[in-house]
Write an enzyme that holds these catalytic residues in place. Structure first.
Site: not given
Length: 319
Positions: A72, A103, A125, A127
């Protein structure tokens, strides 16, 4: 377009390596060079990259995680950081960029596109929370991992006549919890999209005990609260003793399923085709079993659809 870049960003997901492989091999097939950028946007800012060959992506289709690593980057969120990234892309002769991630990664690619640099996103991802695609890379693998854990926990739950609370990932999306709960026969599924009723949950647990049920499984999505927090609420509300299992990062690892490998291959190839067509600010995905590409901004403005009918079915089948 003669040279493109590829990076992975955000949380890793099974299938990312398969997508990297597809991007590289499709691009080389089309006569392009491919530069692999390590450690996501932070690596892009620092110029941490190398030219990838056919051999560079050999023997990775079956591997979880990401060969290009991930990180990140707070620096990339600043205008200065974004400008450094664009300067690195230009300095290395990169004409377009494929971004594999969730996202946050997509929003980074939209920023680069707005600054005149074409990017295409591949949804990677567990998710399953990217608007515009029915499924994201890694979701199917993570789902099967969670189901396997539920099955094993159910064995010990039955042996000890206990209620088990299983906390699963998904961030602010309940797809992983819902699908795993339905497939694993969970008695209760707690997800961010639907407010839960503790009285109803307690009544279901008591009703099951009254008819001789030996165990109960409650799936809690991390976006609602932790499994330990939910166990505390349940104890205060009805003095029901539970055991909590937090599956954690085990859900992100492992060899991708056949479905995730195929999706990764389809997505990677389509991303290269989109860049070759001169388009940026787009994402690839699957809708109604068809591989598509679409405008990222429009998708995020529209938002994600949640399957309330599946949630209702999970309640009907867990009576």
């Amino acid at each position: 377009m003669k040279r493109i870049g590829v990076l992975t960003s955000g949380g890793d997901a099974p299938g990312m390596n398969a997508a990297i492989r597809a991007v590289v091999r499709k691009a080389i097939y089309e006569g392009l060079e491919v530069v692999g950028i390590f450690h996501g946007y932070q690596g892009l800012i620092e110029g941490n990259m190398e030219l990838l060959t056919l051999g560079s992506v050999g023997d990775i289709i079956q591997r979880g995680g990401t060969k290009l690593f991930s990180a990140r980057s707070l620096e990339f969120r600043t205008e200065e950081g974004q400008q450094k990234a664009i300067e690195q892309l230009k300095a290395n002769g990169i004409d377009g960029l494929v971004v594999i991630g969730g996202d946050g990664s997509y929003r980074g690619s939209m920023t680069l596109t707005k600054n005149g640099f074409p990017c295409v996103g591949i949804p990677g991802t567990i998710d399953n929370d990217i608007p515009g695609t029915d499924y994201t890379l890694g979701f199917d693998t993570a789902l099967n991992t969670v189901i396997e854990c539920i099955d094993k926990i159910r064995d010990t739950a039955t042996s000890h006549d206990r209620t088990f609370i299983i906390e699963v990932m998904g961030r602010d999306a309940g797809d992983l919890a819902l699908w795993a709960g339905l497939a694993g026969g969970a008695e209760t599924i707690i997800i961010p999209e639907v407010e839960f009723d503790m009285e109803e949950i307690v009544e279901k647990l008591k009703s099951g005990t009254a008819r001789g049920k030996k165990h109960s499984i409650i799936i809690v999505a991390e976006g609602v609260m932790s499994g330990s927090e939910f166990a505390s609420h349940l104890m205060k509300h009805a003095n029901i003793d539970t055991r909590v299992s937090v599956l954690g990062h085990i859900q992100r690892g492992g060899s991708p399923t056949g479905r995730d490998r195929v999706l990764a291959s389809l997505f990677g190839a389509r991303a290269v085709e989109v860049l070759l067509a001169g388009h940026g600010g787009r994402a690839v995905g699957i809708q109604n079993h068809q591989v598509v590409d679409y405008d990222m901004n429009e998708a995020f403005e529209k938002g994600e659809d949640f399957d309330l009918l599946m949630y209702q079915l999970s309640k009907e089948l867990s009576i």
